[in-house]
Design a protein around this motif. Structure first.
Motif, PDB file in Angstrom:
ATOM      1  N   VAL A 434       5.835   7.423   3.162  1.00  0.00           N
ATOM      2  CA  VAL A 434       5.674   5.980   2.965  1.00  0.00           C
ATOM      3  C   VAL A 434       5.273   5.298   4.271  1.00  0.00           C
ATOM      4  CG1 VAL A 434       6.932   3.823   2.539  1.00  0.00           C
ATOM      5  CG2 VAL A 434       7.188   5.741   0.964  1.00  0.00           C
ATOM      6  N   CYS A 435       6.014   5.566   5.344  1.00  0.00           N
ATOM      7  CA  CYS A 435       5.776   4.880   6.616  1.00  0.00           C
ATOM      8  C   CYS A 435       4.426   5.246   7.232  1.00  0.00           C
ATOM      9  CB  CYS A 435       6.911   5.190   7.600  1.00  0.00           C
ATOM     10  SG  CYS A 435       8.481   4.423   7.162  1.00  0.00           S
ATOM     11  N   ILE A 436       4.085   6.523   7.211  1.00  0.00           N
ATOM     12  CA  ILE A 436       2.806   6.942   7.786  1.00  0.00           C
ATOM     13  C   ILE A 436       1.647   6.368   6.973  1.00  0.00           C
ATOM     14  CG2 ILE A 436       1.315   8.917   8.287  1.00  0.00           C
ATOM     15  CD1 ILE A 436       3.824  10.532   8.893  1.00  0.00           C
ATOM     16  N   CYS A 437       1.757   6.453   5.643  1.00  0.00           N
ATOM     17  CA  CYS A 437       0.706   5.913   4.788  1.00  0.00           C
ATOM     18  C   CYS A 437       0.544   4.409   5.006  1.00  0.00           C
ATOM     19  CB  CYS A 437       1.028   6.208   3.323  1.00  0.00           C
ATOM     20  SG  CYS A 437      -0.205   5.581   2.156  1.00  0.00           S
ATOM     21  N   PHE A 438       1.667   3.695   5.138  1.00  0.00           N
ATOM     22  CA  PHE A 438       1.634   2.242   5.314  1.00  0.00           C
ATOM     23  C   PHE A 438       0.916   1.856   6.602  1.00  0.00           C
ATOM     24  CE2 PHE A 438       3.458  -1.710   6.972  1.00  0.00           C
ATOM     25  CZ  PHE A 438       3.218  -2.570   5.917  1.00  0.00           C
ATOM     26  N   ILE A 439       1.269   2.512   7.698  1.00  0.00           N
ATOM     27  CA  ILE A 439       0.680   2.129   8.988  1.00  0.00           C
ATOM     28  C   ILE A 439      -0.790   2.534   9.068  1.00  0.00           C
ATOM     29  CG2 ILE A 439       1.192   4.202  10.338  1.00  0.00           C
ATOM     30  CD1 ILE A 439       1.689   0.530  11.462  1.00  0.00           C
ATOM     31  N   LEU A 440      -1.160   3.604   8.374  1.00  0.00           N
ATOM     32  CA  LEU A 440      -2.567   4.013   8.362  1.00  0.00           C
ATOM     33  C   LEU A 440      -3.412   3.081   7.502  1.00  0.00           C
ATOM     34  CD1 LEU A 440      -2.298   7.908   8.031  1.00  0.00           C
ATOM     35  CD2 LEU A 440      -2.938   6.605  10.070  1.00  0.00           C
ATOM     36  N   ASN A 441      -2.833   2.590   6.396  1.00  0.00           N
ATOM     37  CA  ASN A 441      -3.598   1.793   5.447  1.00  0.00           C
ATOM     38  C   ASN A 441      -3.608   0.301   5.778  1.00  0.00           C
ATOM     39  OD1 ASN A 441      -3.087   0.121   2.551  1.00  0.00           O
ATOM     40  ND2 ASN A 441      -4.916   1.392   2.651  1.00  0.00           N
ATOM     41  N   ASN A 442      -2.519  -0.196   6.351  1.00  0.00           N
ATOM     42  CA  ASN A 442      -2.396  -1.632   6.582  1.00  0.00           C
ATOM     43  C   ASN A 442      -3.394  -2.115   7.637  1.00  0.00           C
ATOM     44  OD1 ASN A 442      -1.021  -4.165   7.947  1.00  0.00           O
ATOM     45  ND2 ASN A 442      -0.059  -3.930   5.948  1.00  0.00           N
ATOM     46  N   ASP A 443      -4.140  -3.136   7.300  1.00  0.00           N
ATOM     47  CA  ASP A 443      -5.183  -3.602   8.230  1.00  0.00           C
ATOM     48  C   ASP A 443      -4.682  -4.661   9.203  1.00  0.00           C
ATOM     49  OD1 ASP A 443      -4.817  -5.617   6.426  1.00  0.00           O
ATOM     50  OD2 ASP A 443      -6.892  -5.715   5.730  1.00  0.00           O
ATOM     51  N   GLN A 444      -3.397  -5.109   9.046  1.00  0.00           N
ATOM     52  CA  GLN A 444      -2.834  -6.081   9.979  1.00  0.00           C
ATOM     53  C   GLN A 444      -2.007  -5.406  11.063  1.00  0.00           C
ATOM     54  OE1 GLN A 444      -0.876  -8.555   6.942  1.00  0.00           O
ATOM     55  NE2 GLN A 444      -2.298 -10.201   7.477  1.00  0.00           N
ATOM     56  N   LEU A 445      -1.215  -4.410  10.662  1.00  0.00           N
ATOM     57  CA  LEU A 445      -0.367  -3.705  11.623  1.00  0.00           C
ATOM     58  C   LEU A 445      -0.970  -2.391  12.086  1.00  0.00           C
ATOM     59  CD1 LEU A 445       3.203  -4.090  10.038  1.00  0.00           C
ATOM     60  CD2 LEU A 445       2.067  -5.582  11.671  1.00  0.00           C
ATOM     61  N   GLY A 446      -1.769  -1.763  11.183  1.00  0.00           N
ATOM     62  CA  GLY A 446      -2.203  -0.410  11.439  1.00  0.00           C
ATOM     63  C   GLY A 446      -3.704  -0.231  11.566  1.00  0.00           C
ATOM     64  N   PHE A 447      -4.229   0.788  10.898  1.00  0.00           N
ATOM     65  CA  PHE A 447      -5.598   1.231  11.126  1.00  0.00           C
ATOM     66  C   PHE A 447      -6.565   0.852  10.009  1.00  0.00           C
ATOM     67  CE2 PHE A 447      -2.710   4.002  13.428  1.00  0.00           C
ATOM     68  CZ  PHE A 447      -3.281   4.040  14.696  1.00  0.00           C
ATOM     69  N   GLY A 448      -6.073   0.347   8.901  1.00  0.00           N
ATOM     70  CA  GLY A 448      -6.943  -0.116   7.828  1.00  0.00           C
ATOM     71  C   GLY A 448      -7.747   0.975   7.143  1.00  0.00           C
ATOM     72  N   LEU A 449      -7.208   2.208   7.109  1.00  0.00           N
ATOM     73  CA  LEU A 449      -7.918   3.298   6.447  1.00  0.00           C
ATOM     74  C   LEU A 449      -7.803   3.170   4.928  1.00  0.00           C
ATOM     75  CD1 LEU A 449      -6.785   6.356   8.636  1.00  0.00           C
ATOM     76  CD2 LEU A 449      -8.884   5.007   8.822  1.00  0.00           C
ATOM     77  N   PRO A 450      -8.718   3.761   4.174  1.00  0.00           N
ATOM     78  CA  PRO A 450      -8.612   3.722   2.709  1.00  0.00           C
ATOM     79  C   PRO A 450      -7.298   4.348   2.233  1.00  0.00           C
ATOM     80  CG  PRO A 450     -10.781   4.490   3.389  1.00  0.00           C
ATOM     81  CD  PRO A 450      -9.942   4.428   4.630  1.00  0.00           C
ATOM     82  N   MET A 451      -6.801   3.884   1.084  1.00  0.00           N
ATOM     83  CA  MET A 451      -5.504   4.329   0.598  1.00  0.00           C
ATOM     84  C   MET A 451      -5.455   5.830   0.354  1.00  0.00           C
ATOM     85  SD  MET A 451      -2.426   3.508  -0.162  1.00  0.00           S
ATOM     86  CE  MET A 451      -2.451   1.719  -0.334  1.00  0.00           C
ATOM     87  N   THR A 452      -6.491   6.373  -0.263  1.00  0.00           N
ATOM     88  CA  THR A 452      -6.496   7.813  -0.552  1.00  0.00           C
ATOM     89  C   THR A 452      -6.428   8.633   0.727  1.00  0.00           C
ATOM     90  OG1 THR A 452      -7.792   7.441  -2.567  1.00  0.00           O
ATOM     91  CG2 THR A 452      -7.732   9.689  -1.687  1.00  0.00           C
TER      92      THR A 452
END
Length: 497
Positions: A434-452
């Motif tokens: 959950v945490c890794i996926c969230f930070i990778l996907n989130n475009d405000q806190l993280g990297f904004g990568l696609p969800m898949t």
């Protein structure tokens, strides 16, 4: 109504069935003295009764999280209630039990010390920094939230015109006092009463909506909605829901609070009631507020509008006064306000104790307590000037990342003793993903990568972490800080990975 009652029954059943199982896996020793006696100092290590410690623990862990989080989670629909139940029983309460009982077994140690003991010095240094950052964020959130709520209440219900800055100063002054005085002088004396008020308030509100002619408890929702994402803004349920609803399901903040009561518990047999049980109590509170948010406004769209017009605090205010009238509404609203205040002061207290452990500084002298506490309050005061929404956003991620570290700590502990580590490993794997996926996907806190892409990377990273911890920890044994022999002291439930 039936769905709500079923959820509550599941939580209570989880306490008696799964909680007993977790206690057996851990292997309590009722003949062993707890840190409340072996390190009794009249300040932080003070024996207190079972009921008193439970109510203090409940208040310590139940800030605005089990209210604001479920209200925001309710925007996804009744599916939020399913996560509260499953997360609480199999992840949150397990997390809280091990964070408390491992502290008991290690002389009342704080979470960074526990993490370092079972995961290594690198993890300890990381958690020392991370825990202090988290607790500062919690302290700031739990200054700003109650200050705003009290200011609105006073200005709406009286002719006074109180500024939020005034309330922030008053709450900070109280936090300083509660952080440095002995635990039994304020926290141990008044918090059990506040805990009873919290329970009374929650039960009163859900009863009021249950007998209301105007509102029907979950009346506009069907069983099929329990498995449907109903978010009006089309926000994805994965992984955001599991970050949004933290304190009502699983919260790393609790790992920083459990050691406070691990220093006051009188016997290891009380651990399930105090640590596992308090989390179940918080889960019920979270269920109540999730159900209230869904029922009082009648639809997800109306709830979304209420949140947009004043945040979750507006939902609390509207439902409290709408269901209980002016007098009852004030009492209920104050019951909610007490929550963040009674968690904010213990957040700063935990920070003081973590720093004291790191610098090996005795906390019995008042001068030493002030030396550790005052820099924290200066930093906290500075952070109150940052936008609340930004602080809350970082708090949510930091909170769940701390929970991940504590679950892996529990897993490593069980692995070392060849006990059934999967009770901690499985929720650790889920929350890590959950945490890794969230930070990778989130475009405000993280990297904004696609969800898949984010999900696949998160699953691979979690698998690698799991294999590393199992290989590093399995069968190494543990020597207690306060004991000469190697654990276990009772026959464990074993597992071969």
């Amino acid at each position: 109504m039936a769905w709500f009652l079923l959820c509550v029954a599941a939580l209570i059943g989880g306490y008696f069935i799964y909680g007993s199982f977790i206690e057996k896996v851990f292997g309590i020793n009722t003949n062993r003295q707890t840190p409340a006696y072996t390190k009794q100092d009249g300040v932080d290590y003070v024996p207190m009764s079972n009921s008193k410690v439970y109510l203090v623990q409940l208040l310590n862990i139940a800030g605005v999280g089990p209210i604001f989080g479920p209200i925001m989670g309710a925007l996804y629909g009744p599916a939020a209630m399913l996560w509260i139940v499953l997360g609480c029983i199999f992840a949150g309460a397990v997390h809280d039990y091990f964070s408390g009982m491992l502290s008991v077994r290690n002389g009342g140690a704080s979470v960074p010390t526990l993490t370092g003991r079972y995961l290594g010095n690198g993890a300890k240094h990381f958690m020392n920094i991370f825990a202090i950052v988290l607790l500062l964020l919690v302290g700031v959130v739990f200054v700003s939230a109650p200050a705003g709520m009290i200011t609105n209440l006073i200005n709406d219900q009286t002719s006074l015109n109180v500024s939020m800055t005034t309330m922030v100063v008053i709450i900070f002054a109280y936090y300083i006092l509660a952080t440095i005085v002995p635990v039994d002088k304020i926290i141990g004396r008044f918090y059990p009463f506040f805990g009873a008020l919290l329970i009374f308030m929650s039960v009163g509100l859900i009863t009021a909506i249950g007998i209301s002619d105007e509102h029907q408890l979950l009346g506009g929702f069907e069983i099929s909605h329990m498995f449907t994402n109903m978010n009006p803004n089309d926000l994805p349920l994965w992984p955001a829901l599991f970050i949004t609803i933290a304190c009502g399901a699983i919260s790393g903040f609790h790992a920083t609070q459990s050691p406070l009561m691990a220093r006051c518990i009188e016997n290891e047999k009380n651990g399930r009631f105090i640590f596992y049980g308090a989390m179940i109590g918080e889960g019920i509170i979270a269920l109540i507020w999730c159900a209230l948010a869904l029922s009082f406004f009648g639809s997800i769209e109306a709830l979304s509008e209420a949140v947009a017009n004043g945040g979750p605090g507006n939902v609390v205010y509207s439902s409290s006064f709408g269901l209980l009238g002016v007098f009852g509404g004030i009492i209920a609203f104050l019951g909610v306000v007490i929550l963040p205040i009674t968690s904010g002061d213990t957040a700063f207290r935990s920070s003081r104790l973590i720093l004291a452990e790191y610098f090996n500084m005795d906390q019995k002298p008042l001068r030493n307590r002030l030396l550790m506490a005052m820099p924290l309050f200066v930093l906290g005061a500075i952070l109150t000037q940052v936008d609340f929404a930004i602080i809350w956003r970082y708090f949510g991620f930091a909170n769940q990342t701390t929970a991940v570290m504590m679950l892996w700590t529990a897993s490593a502990y069980l692995l070392r003793l060849d006990k059934l580590h999967w009770v901690a490993t499985i929720p650790a794997m889920f929350m890590t993903t959950v945490c890794i996926c969230f930070i990778l996907n989130n475009d405000q806190l993280g990297f904004g990568l696609p969800m898949t892409v984010s999900t696949v990377i998160a699953m691979i990273a979690t698998s690698v972490i799991t294999v590393m911890i199992i290989k590093k920890s399995q069968g190494k044994g543990v020597i207690d800080i306060d004991a000469d022999e190697i654990e276990p002291t009772s026959t464990p439930i074993s597992s071969k990975s």
